[in-house]
Every structure is written in structure tokens, then in C-alpha cells.
Design a protein around this motif. Structure first.
Motif, PDB file in Angstrom:
ATOM      1  N   LEU A 173     -31.965  15.145  -8.916  1.00  0.00           N
ATOM      2  CA  LEU A 173     -31.445  16.781  -9.609  1.00  0.00           C
ATOM      3  C   LEU A 173     -31.750  17.381 -10.281  1.00  0.00           C
ATOM      4  O   LEU A 173     -32.009  18.838 -10.826  1.00  0.00           O
ATOM      5  N   ARG A 174     -32.065  16.428 -11.494  1.00  0.00           N
ATOM      6  CA  ARG A 174     -32.656  17.051 -12.739  1.00  0.00           C
ATOM      7  C   ARG A 174     -33.569  17.594 -12.767  1.00  0.00           C
ATOM      8  O   ARG A 174     -33.371  18.690 -13.448  1.00  0.00           O
ATOM      9  N   GLY A 175     -34.830  17.174 -12.217  1.00  0.00           N
ATOM     10  CA  GLY A 175     -35.882  18.105 -11.724  1.00  0.00           C
ATOM     11  C   GLY A 175     -35.694  19.386 -10.921  1.00  0.00           C
ATOM     12  O   GLY A 175     -36.356  20.330 -11.115  1.00  0.00           O
ATOM     13  N   GLU A 176     -35.111  19.164  -9.701  1.00  0.00           N
ATOM     14  CA  GLU A 176     -34.591  20.455  -9.140  1.00  0.00           C
ATOM     15  C   GLU A 176     -33.806  21.488  -9.782  1.00  0.00           C
ATOM     16  O   GLU A 176     -34.585  22.480  -9.660  1.00  0.00           O
ATOM     17  N   ILE A 177     -32.779  21.156 -10.832  1.00  0.00           N
ATOM     18  CA  ILE A 177     -32.079  22.336 -11.559  1.00  0.00           C
ATOM     19  C   ILE A 177     -33.653  22.797 -12.166  1.00  0.00           C
ATOM     20  O   ILE A 177     -33.086  24.408 -12.478  1.00  0.00           O
ATOM     21  N   ARG A 178     -34.012  21.610 -12.479  1.00  0.00           N
ATOM     22  CA  ARG A 178     -34.754  21.992 -14.049  1.00  0.00           C
ATOM     23  C   ARG A 178     -36.271  23.140 -13.327  1.00  0.00           C
ATOM     24  O   ARG A 178     -36.820  24.586 -13.428  1.00  0.00           O
ATOM     25  N   GLY A 179     -35.884  22.587 -12.010  1.00  0.00           N
ATOM     26  CA  GLY A 179     -36.840  23.433 -11.739  1.00  0.00           C
ATOM     27  C   GLY A 179     -36.738  25.041 -11.263  1.00  0.00           C
ATOM     28  O   GLY A 179     -37.593  26.133 -11.193  1.00  0.00           O
ATOM     29  N   ILE A 180     -35.927  25.246 -10.617  1.00  0.00           N
ATOM     30  CA  ILE A 180     -34.753  26.559 -10.651  1.00  0.00           C
ATOM     31  C   ILE A 180     -34.509  27.349 -11.244  1.00  0.00           C
ATOM     32  O   ILE A 180     -35.244  28.420 -11.485  1.00  0.00           O
ATOM     33  N   GLN A 181     -34.672  26.597 -12.234  1.00  0.00           N
ATOM     34  CA  GLN A 181     -34.626  27.273 -13.772  1.00  0.00           C
ATOM     35  C   GLN A 181     -35.556  27.885 -13.877  1.00  0.00           C
ATOM     36  O   GLN A 181     -35.487  29.194 -14.554  1.00  0.00           O
ATOM     37  N   ARG A 182     -36.789  27.205 -13.785  1.00  0.00           N
ATOM     38  CA  ARG A 182     -38.055  27.959 -14.637  1.00  0.00           C
ATOM     39  C   ARG A 182     -38.166  28.585 -13.387  1.00  0.00           C
ATOM     40  O   ARG A 182     -38.852  29.702 -13.604  1.00  0.00           O
ATOM     41  N   ALA A 183     -38.258  28.423 -12.217  1.00  0.00           N
ATOM     42  CA  ALA A 183     -38.478  29.473 -11.200  1.00  0.00           C
ATOM     43  C   ALA A 183     -38.296  31.168 -11.598  1.00  0.00           C
ATOM     44  O   ALA A 183     -39.050  32.141 -11.373  1.00  0.00           O
TER      45      ALA A 183
END
Lengths: 330, 549
Positions: A173-183
Motif C-alpha cells: 500500500l505504501r507504493g500504491e498511496i505514493r503512486g496515486i499521490q504522484r499521479a
């Protein structure tokens, strides 16, 4: 000027200081982690940024405007709590819909489209009609995230969002949250007590202790150049040993093992080995009973052929050596 | 502005203030009227403690205190012992028919206390069933009143113990078993210490209920005077308001004392069962189960016998002389209130349940889920526990003093259904409040934060989230208010108007007039509707629970 400016915030609960003259700047599009041990005031700081708590003194500026006395509803942010706080009597899409009321003239169809949009982002489209209790912990967390970003907030607040999850799910989820935040390019402030989480996710880390900010910097700066022994010890592991001019500190993975003769700085007696998978930590004692740890790659440790009560010869690279005044508390 | 209002907006302050103000007007103001009456004489001149000196100087009056204390303490001892044993049987043994025993134990709750006494008249009275079989008792007087009060207070004690015994840390019992501890030692070493606060609380609750009950001594007291009948005689009989107020304050004292002890006791009650506790599995033990089964059967047989006696009185021509079945006693004499009084009771109880539930829930919500105005909320919390210390008689008497005053702008509600509903909401406020607060506390406190962040108005969050999630508690409160309003006598006996008589009062008047068959018939009607409401509640709660699994 920073997007989110926190100026000299002080907050007390029944005389006990939760925040003491705290200031911080957060830039637009940045992911900032507020890191500290429990009770350091980090959650109170987040709640003041949200407007869920009122500061005794100090101010909060968002996008240049003073919003210190604005209620939460006027601040346009999304928030995710550790407990998720999903409404258990509503399906996932109803949870998201709940916050999309009359928002900037969105029609019923546009609201539905928005729900699909965010559900797609967190990969929950096929679970849209389930109730929270029918979802796994990770799915609930993603639903809460979807609900938070659906109204297109100008910043996102995350209060220990991953603490209640299993280790494996947490890492994913770390990666997913970070990905959405970046997107989305959205400014995000995340509170956590997990240093690994902060190091892997943040653009910038604000380290707090005892109601005050101790250090602000990129993960690398915080890790490589911790401002105080507290920061050094809270993030990762740090060896401390006394030196004539104060206290010296060195990360265990920075210490090099050498042969007895060539360029050794210190000699330690080996006390034991701690196999940690990829690396093995060798525990040793310096003269005057100071403990010291050295991390070596496990295959190298096997090749070393040393055992307890043997001696090891240590080289301390000067560029990685940190020095603190003797008075600094660890 | 925000620094002043804190977290909550002016709208929340307005609602909270309005709730607390209306509570103050219906609780504190009348109570103040009562206290002031006790210290003034008939002409309105200040009397100091002269009324009290008069009271204690009149032996026929002051003997009531001793009688009341005697009745209450004996009742409390018996109810606690019986209630404990009964609850133990239902929670810690493997007897059959637990559901049946649980519901029969609740029968007395569904009836006014005058009816418990009436049932005893059918059993032990001059023409009673057992009297006919040669059982000689001195029903009228101390014995009858105590017996009736035990019937009245037993379900309360049972319910308290059932809740306390429901939770247990199975690990403790397994540890004791592995050490080879005897069953008796286990009971006194683990079980009893776990529920010791409940024992104290239950004792005080039963004591206070018996101390202030009006129905049983009204029917069975005879020459045996207690405070509750005294206050009635002083106010409704002799119109001696000041002496009535004196008795009212006396009625208040033990309630306040037990309330204080209760607060201390619950304040110290921190030894809750650990979250790691495992469920207690009750071991098989045939002799134990046999003993408890016989005990539970005996107790529930008594209650069923009571109902059977009422049925017999209500459904026969002229007990005990003409036992032909008939329904004619359901054609109630208009003089005592007629069938009209039953419909009035239904109306009053429904109104109480609707408005009471709404008020309690919104009140609890405002105290629990808003922030800021700490002083106001602390005062609000104090108000919410006060009714627990107020006996119905005191509520009733202080309502007369306050609302019947000509100068009171609210005088117009006197004698209408409004004042009855108000007095019921107030009288039974504390238990629903605890239920509502407990239910709201279980909801994630971040629900409000999340809604605020999405700029959803609080009313929407309340209606869409908090209220639906608290539905079981809301239904429970509704049922509690309804059932209690159907059976209450003590508060409303001072407040009903000639044009609006209610069933529980009508029963008292029928009994007084000698129409005890009609009184029994009316009791059955009350029992019927209360049992129906209770069953409807159980079914609905069950459906909701299953839906939420």
C-alpha cells in the motif's frame, strides 16, 4: 512561499504541551511525512492542519491564505484515518458519494462518474457495492483513500494510514498511496511512527519529539546527517561511542572490516551474530565496554570465518562519521 | 470568532443550550419549588426547619420512616439473593429452558406495582386461592408489602446480575480448575469479587425502588404507613403541601445517599474484563443444574401463578362464588376511567416513547459528539444523572408545585397529557441516556471528522450515519420508555387530570372501589400490550443484528 505554512503553533491539553512553537513549510505536490514516537504531538499537528483541533497560538496558511480559524469544511482537504472511519452502514460507493454532495454543481451522473474514477484509481471497481465489513483491511484502507480524494481536495492528510495492516499489505500500500499521490500531484501530509514508511514514501520528513520539530529534510539527509542523537537513533540503528571531543556516531553498515594490520581504527571483541537474512549483524564490544554493531552482507560474513570472542578490526570512514556534543541526549 | 466557539459552530451551541435549558426548566426548577415548599409554612412565611420538627413530633407520621426502611432493607436483601441465584442459573449453568426463564422473570416489569399487590390479594387475600387451601397469612401490612416489593424489584436485580455475570474471563476459571480449587472457593474467590460492585449497586437499586414505591403499600399497606402513602395523603388528601414537601425531601434522602454510593462504587469499578479474556465454557454438572433448575422453576412458577390468579379474577363471573367464564369485566365502569383510560395510557406512552427517545438521543449525541463549551457540557452531564436519584413521587410532587403555580407561564399544561409525558421522560431519563451514550461511544469518533473534512453538514452525518448505526439502542430506549409509561403510577398519580385518566391509575381506583375483577382485567390489557412491544422489540433487534453480521 510554501503551499502549507505552519507558523509557531502551540497547543496544550490540560497544561500538558502537545505542540510547542512548531513551524513547518510544505510545498505544493510534496509528500511530507511527520515522523515521531507516540505522544510526540504529530497527530495533534495534523488535526490542527485539518482544523479538527484549534491551536492555542500560532497560525496556519494554506495557499497564502490564513485559515487558522477556518472550520474543517472550508479547508478543502481529504483525510484518511488509521481506523479508516468508513461508514459501516453504507457500501463503498455510497461512502464515496456521501462526500460528493452538491459539490461545485456536480450533477448526479457526474458524481457517479467521479466515484468510478476514484474506484478505478484504487482498484476497487468490482467491490463498489460491498459493505466495509466485507472488505479486507487493505481494501478498506483503499476505500478510505478513494473517499478522501473523490471531492478533488487541494491537499490530503493521512493519519497513520497503514498502522493497522499486516506487514506485507503495508509495504504494497505504501507504493500504491505514493503512486496515486504522484499521479494526482496532490500535496500530502502523512503522520507515522514507522521510520521505514517515512523513508520509503516521503519527499520530505519532519521529525518530531517532545512536542517540537527536531529536524526537517529529505529522507537521505535525515538518515545520513541526523541533526541529533535522538534522530540518529530513532531512524535506523546507530552506534555511539565516546570520543575526546564528544560523542561519535556511525551506522553499522558504514563500518568496514579490515585485516589486523591495514588501516584499522578500532578493535572490538565479537560477542555474537544476528542473522537477519540478506545481512548479518555482528555484535561486538569496544574497550571500556561500549557496544558496537557491524552489518555485513551475509555471504561475506560466512566467508569471514570468525566466531564469538574473536577480535574484529574496524575501519570508520571519516565521511560517514557523525559527531555530537557530549551533552546531547540519545 | 473560532477561538471563542472552539470546535463547534454557533448552531451547535444553540442546540446544546436549548436542550440544557429545557432540561433545567423541567428538572431543576420544579425541584427547587419542592425544596422551598418544605421550608415555608402554609401562609408562605419562612419556617426554617419547623416543618421537619412538626413532622418528627407527630408519631403517626415519623413511624413511617422506620416502616419504610424496614420494608426496603428486607426487600433488597431478598431480591439481591434471589436475583443473583436466578441470574447465575441462567449464565453459569447448563439448565434447559433459559429463554423461558429469562422472559418469565421479566413479567413484573410489564405490570404496575399495584397489580403485583392485586395478584397477591387473589392468592393470599381473604378469599385468596391459597387462603382457601388453608394457608393463613397476614397479607395486609408489612408481610404483604414486602412480598409485593420483592416481586417488583426482583427483575431489576436479576437483570443487573445477568449483565454482570454474562462476561467472565474463562482463563481464570481454567486456571482455578487446573489448581484443583473447589466450586465453592471458586465462587467466592473469582465469581463474587468480579460482581461485587453489582451486588452493592443492586442492593441500593432495590432498596430505593422499594423505599419509594407507592402501588404496593397503597393496596396492601392497610394501617402500615410508609412514606410514599404518607406523601399522597398529605398532598391529595389533606392538601398540606408543605408537609407533603417535607415527606418528599425525606423520600429523596436515601435515593441521594444510594446514588452517591453508587457513583463512588462505579467510579472505582475499573476491574473490567480484559480484552484477552476467553469465553467461559460452563462445565457439565448434573446435581448443580438440577438444583438451579428447580429453583428457577419455582420462581417462574410464582410469577406465572400471579398472572394465572389475575386471569382467573378477570375472566370469571364472580370469583370465588361463580366461576363461569365471562368477558364482562372488560366492560369497564366509566367512573374509574373506563376503557378510555387504556387508550389514554397508550397515547401517553407512545408520546413519551417518541419524544423521550428523540430528546435522549439528541441530548446524548450533543454531549458525546460535539466539542467545546466544556462548562456547559459538564452541567449537561450532571443533569443527565440526576433523575436516577429522583423517585417518581418526588417528580410528581415537584411538578405540581412548579407547574400548578398560577404565575407559571407553563401552567396551561397542567392536567393535560403534556405534563404526564414530560414527567415520564424526566423520571425515566437516566437509563436511556446511558444506553444512548454507550451506543454512541462505540461509533468511530472520526466519523464526524471525516464528514467535516468533506464539508458535509452535521445534521446529514447524524441522520445518515450516527442514527442508523445506533438503531438497536434507539429501539431499546423506545421500548423502555413505552413499557415504563404504561405501568407508572408514582409520578403521574399527582398529575393526571380528571379528563385524562390513565390505565394504571384506573386500576388503583377500581381496586379502591372494590371492582377488583375489572382491575385484573385492565392489568391483563397492560400486560398484553407490554409483552407485545417487548416481543416486537426482540424480533426487530434480532433482524437488525443478523443484517449487520
Amino acid at each position: 512561499m510554501a503551499f502549507l505554512e505552519i507558523r509557531n503553533i502551540t497547543k496544550r491539553f490540560a497544561g500538558q504541551a502537545a505542540l510547542e512553537d512548531v513551524s513547518a513549510d510544505i510545498d505544493k505536490g510534496e509528500m511530507v511525512c511527520v515522523l515521531g514516537p507516540s505522544g510526540c504531538g504529530k497527530t495533534t499537528l495534523l488535526r490542527i492542519i485539518a482544523g479538527l483541533e484549534t491551536a492555542d497560538s500560532g497560525s496556519v496558511y494554506i495557499d497564502g491564505g490564513d485559515c487558522t480559524s477556518q472550520p474543517p469544511g472550508k479547508r478543502n482537504f481529504g483525510i484518511v484515518f488509521q481506523s479508516y472511519a468508513l461508514f459501516p452502514n453504507m457500501t463503498v460507493s455510497d461512502n464515496i458519494m456521501f462526500g460528493l454532495h452538491r459539490r461545485r454543481g456536480l450533477g448526479r451522473e457526474e458524481m457517479r462518474a467521479r466515484v468510478d474514477d476514484v474506484l478505478g484509481m484504487v482498484d476497487l471497481l468490482e467491490h463498489r457495492n460491498k459493505y466495509p465489513r466485507q472488505l479486507s483491511g487493505g481494501q478498506q484502507q483503499r476505500a478510505a483513500l478513494a473517499r478522501a480524494i473523490a471531492p478533488a481536495p487541494s491537499y490530503l492528510l493521512l493519519d497513520e494510514p497503514l498502522s493497522a495492516l499486516d506487514a506485507k499489505v503495508r509495504v504494497r500500500l505504501r507504493g500504491e498511496i505514493r503512486g496515486i499521490q504522484r499521479a494526482l500531484g496532490i500535496t500530502a501530509v502523512m503522520v507515522t511512527h514507522d521510520q521505514e514508511e517515512a523513508l520509503t514514501m516521503a519527499d520530505k520528513i519532519i521529525v518530531m519529539n517532545n512536542a517540537a520539530v527536531v529536524q526537517t529534510g529529505t529522507p537521505r539527509e535525515i538518515y545520513d546527517r541526523p541533526a541529533t542523537p535522538f534522530v540518529a537513533n530513532f531512524i535506523g540503528f546507530m552506534n555511539f561511542y565516546p570520543a575526546p571531543e564528544g560523542v561519535c556516531a556511525i551506522r553499522p553498515e558504514r563500518i568496514e572490516l579490515t585485516g589486523a594490520t591495514d588501516g584499522c581504527d578500532m578493535v572490538a571483541e565479537i560477542k555474537g551474530f544476528e542473522f537477519k537474512g540478506a545481512v548479518t549483524r555482528i555484535h561486538g564490544v569496544l574497550p571500556r565496554q561500549t557496544e558496537i554493531c557491524v552489518d555485513v552482507a551475509s555471504e561475506k560474513a560466512d566467508a569471514l570465518d570468525v566466531r564469538a570472542s574473536d577480535r574484529m578490526y574496524l575501519r570508520i570512514p571519516k565521511e560517514h562519521l557523525l559527531r555530537y556534543p557530549a551533552s546531547a541526549a540519545i | 470568532m473560532r477561538r471563542i466557539f472552539g470546535q463547534a459552530g454557533p448552531a451547535q451551541l444553540l442546540i446544546l443550550s436549548a436542550l440544557i435549558l429545557s432540561f433545567t426548566v423541567t428538572l431543576i426548577f420544579p425541584l427547587f419549588s419542592l425544596l422551598s415548599k418544605a421550608f415555608f409554612d402554609k401562609s408562605g412565611a419562612f419556617a426554617g426547619i419547623r416543618n421537619y420538627i412538626d413532622y418528627f413530633g407527630t408519631p403517626s407520621l415519623s413511624v413511617s420512616i422506620r416502616n419504610t426502611a424496614e420494608v426496603s432493607s428486607v426487600t433488597a436483601v431478598f431480591s439481591v439473593l434471589l436475583g443473583l441465584a436466578y441470574a447465575y442459573a441462567l449464565t453459569r449453568t447448563n439448565i434447559r429452558g433459559k429463554a423461558f426463564f429469562r422472559y418469565t422473570a421479566l413479567i413484573p416489569i410489564f405490570l404496575p406495582t399495584v397489580v403485583h399487590a392485586l395478584g397477591l390479594v387473589y392468592i393470599f387475600g381473604r378469599q385468596g386461592i391459597l387462603t382457601g387451601l388453608g394457608v393463613e397469612t397476614e397479607l395486609y401490612g408489612r408481610f404483604g408489602v414486602i412480598l409485593s416489593e420483592i416481586i417488583f424489584t426482583f427483575p431489576q436485580a436479576f437483570l443487573m446480575f445477568a449483565v454482570a455475570l454474562e462476561v467472565a474471563d474463562g482463563r481464570l476459571y481454567e486456571a482455578a480448575d487446573s489448581m484443583g480449587v473447589s466450586a465453592v472457593k471458586r465462587f467466592f474467590g473469582i465469581t463474587l469479587p468480579d460482581i461485587k460492585y453489582t451486588v452493592v449497586n443492586a442492593f441500593f437499586v432495590c432498596f430505593t425502588l422499594a423505599f419509594t414505591d407507592f402501588g404496593a403499600p397503597k393496596v396492601l399497606g392497610g394501617g402500615y404507613n410508609v412514606l410514599a402513602t404518607d406523601i399522597y395523603k398529605q398532598i391529595a388528601g389533606q392538601f398540606n403541601m408543605n408537609m407533603g414537601a417535607v415527606v418528599g425531601t425525606l423520600l429523596l434522602l436515601p435515593a441521594v445517599a444510594s446514588f452517591a454510593v453508587g457513583q463512588i462504587v462505579t467510579g472505582r469499578n475499573t476491574s473490567t474484563v480484559s480484552s484477552k479474556a476467553t469465553k467461559l465454557s460452563v462445565a457439565d454438572n448434573r446435581p448443580r443444574d438440577a438444583v438451579f433448575f428447580v429453583f428457577c422453576s419455582a420462581v417462574s412458577a410464582c410469577f406465572l401463578f400471579l398472572i394465572a390468579a389475575l386471569c382467573m379474577g378477570a375472566l370469571t363471573e364472580y370469583y370465588p362464588y361463580n366461576m363461569a367464564p365471562t368477558l364482562r369485566h372488560f366492560g369497564f365502569n366509566a367512573s374509574a376511567g373506563g376503557i378510555e383510560s387504556y387508550f389514554n395510557s397508550l397515547e401517553m406512552s407512545l408520546l413519551t416513547a417518541v419524544f423521550g427517545t428523540a430528546f435522549v438521543f439528541v441530548y446524548a449525541y450533543m454531549l458525546e459528539k460535539t466539542r467545546g463549551f466544556d462548562m456547559l457540557r459538564r452541567y449537561g452531564r450532571l443533569l443527565s444523572v440526576l433523575p436516577l436519584a429522583l423517585p417518581g413521587m418526588v417528580v410528581g410532587v415537584s411538578f405540581i408545585f412548579f407547574f400548578n403555580a398560577r404565575s407559571n407561564p407553563l401552567h396551561f399544561i397542567y392536567g393535560t397529557v403534556v405534563i404526564l409525558v414530560l414527567s415520564n421522560i424526566l423520571h425515566y431519563f437516566s437509563v436511556p441516556f446511558v444506553t444512548a451514550t454507550g451506543s454512541l461511544k462505540k461509533l468511530d469518533r472520526e466519523f464526524e471528522s471525516v464528514s467535516d473534512s468533506m464539508s458535509v453538514i452535521r445534521v446529514k452525518t447524524f441522520l445518515r450515519v450516527s442514527l442508523p448505526l445506533s438503531l438497536p439502542a434507539v429501539l431499546e430506549i423506545f421500548m423502555y420508555y413505552f413499557v415504563n409509561s404504561m405501568v407508572t403510577v408514582s409520578a403521574v398519580v399527582f398529575l393526571y387530570g380528571a379528563k385524562f385518566k390513565i390505565a394504571s391509575i384506573a386500576i388503583t381506583h377500581m381496586e379502591e372501589a372494590g371492582d377488583i375483577s375489572q382491575a385484573a382485567a385492565m392489568s391483563l390489557l397492560i400486560l398484553l400490550i407490554n409483552a407485545a412491544v417487548r416481543i416486537a422489540y426482540a424480533i426487530t433487534a434480532n433482524i437488525i443484528e443478523r443484517k449487520n453480521l
